[in-house]
Design a protein around this motif. Structure first.
Motif, PDB file in Angstrom:
ATOM      1  N   HIS A  71       0.824  -1.216   0.000  1.00  0.00           N
ATOM      2  CA  HIS A  71       0.000   0.000   0.000  1.00  0.00           C
ATOM      3  C   HIS A  71       0.858   1.266   0.000  1.00  0.00           C
ATOM      4  CE1 HIS A  71      -3.088  -2.939   0.865  1.00  0.00           C
ATOM      5  NE2 HIS A  71      -2.456  -3.287   1.974  1.00  0.00           N
ATOM      6  N   LYS A  72       1.923   1.228  -0.796  1.00  0.00           N
ATOM      7  CA  LYS A  72       2.820   2.367  -0.913  1.00  0.00           C
ATOM      8  C   LYS A  72       2.481   3.174  -2.175  1.00  0.00           C
ATOM      9  CE  LYS A  72       5.434   1.123   2.626  1.00  0.00           C
ATOM     10  NZ  LYS A  72       5.477   1.922   3.877  1.00  0.00           N
ATOM     11  N   ASN A  73       2.429   4.485  -2.035  1.00  0.00           N
ATOM     12  CA  ASN A  73       2.191   5.354  -3.183  1.00  0.00           C
ATOM     13  C   ASN A  73       3.415   5.324  -4.100  1.00  0.00           C
ATOM     14  OD1 ASN A  73      -0.465   6.544  -2.630  1.00  0.00           O
ATOM     15  ND2 ASN A  73       0.537   7.370  -0.808  1.00  0.00           N
ATOM     16  N   LYS A 127      -8.524  -1.297  -8.476  1.00  0.00           N
ATOM     17  CA  LYS A 127      -9.356  -0.261  -7.884  1.00  0.00           C
ATOM     18  C   LYS A 127      -8.636   0.379  -6.690  1.00  0.00           C
ATOM     19  CE  LYS A 127     -13.953   0.659  -6.017  1.00  0.00           C
ATOM     20  NZ  LYS A 127     -15.257   0.089  -5.601  1.00  0.00           N
ATOM     21  N   ASP A 128      -8.468   1.675  -6.780  1.00  0.00           N
ATOM     22  CA  ASP A 128      -7.805   2.452  -5.726  1.00  0.00           C
ATOM     23  C   ASP A 128      -6.354   2.035  -5.499  1.00  0.00           C
ATOM     24  OD1 ASP A 128     -10.201   3.839  -5.227  1.00  0.00           O
ATOM     25  OD2 ASP A 128     -10.900   2.271  -3.880  1.00  0.00           O
ATOM     26  N   LEU A 129      -5.743   1.339  -6.454  1.00  0.00           N
ATOM     27  CA  LEU A 129      -4.343   0.945  -6.304  1.00  0.00           C
ATOM     28  C   LEU A 129      -3.451   2.183  -6.369  1.00  0.00           C
ATOM     29  CD1 LEU A 129      -2.529  -1.682  -6.196  1.00  0.00           C
ATOM     30  CD2 LEU A 129      -2.222  -1.365  -8.652  1.00  0.00           C
ATOM     31  N   ALA A 152       2.899  14.687  -6.615  1.00  0.00           N
ATOM     32  CA  ALA A 152       2.334  13.472  -6.016  1.00  0.00           C
ATOM     33  C   ALA A 152       2.417  13.534  -4.495  1.00  0.00           C
ATOM     34  CB  ALA A 152       3.070  12.244  -6.540  1.00  0.00           C
ATOM     35  N   LYS A 153       3.532  14.038  -4.002  1.00  0.00           N
ATOM     36  CA  LYS A 153       3.730  14.090  -2.547  1.00  0.00           C
ATOM     37  C   LYS A 153       2.702  15.014  -1.888  1.00  0.00           C
ATOM     38  CE  LYS A 153       7.595  13.413   0.464  1.00  0.00           C
ATOM     39  NZ  LYS A 153       9.027  13.137   0.475  1.00  0.00           N
ATOM     40  N   ILE A 154       2.371  16.107  -2.564  1.00  0.00           N
ATOM     41  CA  ILE A 154       1.398  17.062  -2.029  1.00  0.00           C
ATOM     42  C   ILE A 154      -0.012  16.489  -2.100  1.00  0.00           C
ATOM     43  CG2 ILE A 154       0.301  19.298  -2.435  1.00  0.00           C
ATOM     44  CD1 ILE A 154       3.067  20.287  -3.418  1.00  0.00           C
ATOM     45  N   ARG A 155      -0.346  15.845  -3.215  1.00  0.00           N
ATOM     46  CA  ARG A 155      -1.723  15.403  -3.444  1.00  0.00           C
ATOM     47  C   ARG A 155      -2.088  14.131  -2.680  1.00  0.00           C
ATOM     48  NH1 ARG A 155      -1.989  16.224 -10.045  1.00  0.00           N
ATOM     49  NH2 ARG A 155      -1.987  18.516 -10.049  1.00  0.00           N
ATOM     50  N   ARG A 156      -1.211  13.149  -2.698  1.00  0.00           N
ATOM     51  CA  ARG A 156      -1.586  11.857  -2.124  1.00  0.00           C
ATOM     52  C   ARG A 156      -0.465  11.186  -1.343  1.00  0.00           C
ATOM     53  NH1 ARG A 156      -1.650  11.612  -7.716  1.00  0.00           N
ATOM     54  NH2 ARG A 156       0.207  10.665  -8.629  1.00  0.00           N
ATOM     55  N   GLY A 157       0.689  11.806  -1.293  1.00  0.00           N
ATOM     56  CA  GLY A 157       1.833  11.171  -0.652  1.00  0.00           C
ATOM     57  C   GLY A 157       2.655  10.401  -1.673  1.00  0.00           C
ATOM     58  N   LEU A 158       3.900  10.163  -1.358  1.00  0.00           N
ATOM     59  CA  LEU A 158       4.798   9.445  -2.266  1.00  0.00           C
ATOM     60  C   LEU A 158       5.777   8.623  -1.451  1.00  0.00           C
ATOM     61  CD1 LEU A 158       5.793   8.963  -5.187  1.00  0.00           C
ATOM     62  CD2 LEU A 158       7.294  10.945  -4.912  1.00  0.00           C
TER      63      LEU A 158
END
Length: 306
Positions: A71-73, A127-129, A152-158
């Motif tokens: 479950h890592k971005n 889905k939601d991966l 990406a880091k701002i929006r959802r994390g990275l």
């Protein structure tokens, strides 16, 4: 500052010892994890090998594992394959190959609903991966990757970046010759990993000198621009699949030579067994393990379970 660094290191070790949680990004292969420490923020890791050894397959498998199992971005940059090719590989892998591969192969002779059904079933795993694939149509520069990473880091994390592969990346400034180009790129990728505080897995090619060896077992000295790459890399992983050379040589001599050199049975007719070698890692000793490349899934399997 030193106190903060040591406290973070102690916290990471304590978490590893007292829980089952993986600290960092582990590989998708249990046998490789026995050798390679999980990738930590700020680390640059190179994955290399001869053409046809499975570099892109292992890189995509690693990205999938990080996103699906941990479950890592994850950001995956592909400069070699397009979205359709990568999507097809992921569909096959998500369904463990069998039914999806049959649908792709037999789709022309099956009713549309019957052929598409297993593909849609496999796609539900997406889905939601937290895996985001980027296939740029034009040139890609390190500064572009940094921009994608910051957004990406701002929006959802990275948590993880994978690049396939370094040689097709364009330097941000003009360079003269291959050595200067590679030096500029590897320094840029190391800086990117440090600034974004994520591990970066970067694919890279070998020099042609490896082809002159018998057997053609590569080492980190065979990487293009190896001196600067070795300096910047936290770890270097190299793939070697002797059976690949049957198509090139027309015989299984490479398997025979590799069996003697490595004391491991690469049998005549075996074009799947692959040596995965950790030539360097700053957090521990190197070593090697073996895995089987599964053509039906374009995936690696070492017999272990995650």
């Amino acid at each position: 500052m030193l106190r903060g660094s040591t406290e973070r290191a102690i916290a990471a070790v304590e978490l590893e010892l007292t829980s089952k949680q993986v600290v960092g990004i582990d590989s998708p292969l249990p046998a490789l994890n026995e050798i390679l420490k999980p990738l930590r923020p700020g680390q640059l890791v190179y994955l290399s090998g001869c053409p046809g050894s499975g570099k892109s397959s292992l890189a995509l498998q690693w990205a999938w594992h990080a996103a699906f199992n941990r479950h890592k971005n994850t950001l995956y940059f592909s400069l070699e394959m397009n979205h359709e090719e990568l999507g097809e590989r992921l569909l096959i892998a998500a369904n463990q190959g069998a039914s999806v591969e049959r649908a792709l192969i037999a789709g022309k002779s099956l009713p549309a609903d019957e052929a598409i059904s297993p593909l849609r079933s496999a796609a539900r795993a997406f889905k939601d991966l937290p895996l985001h694939i980027i296939c740029p149509r034009g040139p890609l520069h390190p500064s572009d990757i940094a921009l994608y990473g910051r957004m990406a880091k701002i929006r959802r994390g990275l948590d993880f970046i994978v690049l396939d592969y370094l040689y097709l990346l364009r330097p941000d400034k003009k360079t003269e010759g291959e050595t200067e180009k590679m030096n500029e790129l590897t320094v840029a990728m190391k800086t990117l990993a440090t600034q974004l505080q994520v591990p970066v897995l970067c694919l890279h090619s070998l020099s042609r000198e490896v082809e002159n060896k018998r057997p053609r077992i590569p080492t980190d000295s065979g990487l293009r621009g190896s001196q600067q790459l070795n300096y910047d890399a936290n770890a270097i992983i190299i793939l070697y699949r002797p059976g690949y050379y049957y198509q090139k040589d027309g015989n299984w001599k490479e398997n025979e030579l590799a069996s003697k050199e490595l004391n491991h049975p690469f049998l005549v007719g075996d074009d799947e067994t692959t040596m995965i070698k950790v030539d360097k890692q700053r957090r521990g000793p190197g070593g090697h393990c073996f895995a089987r490349f599964v053509p039906a899934q374009t995936w690696f399997d070492d017999g272990g379970k995650q």
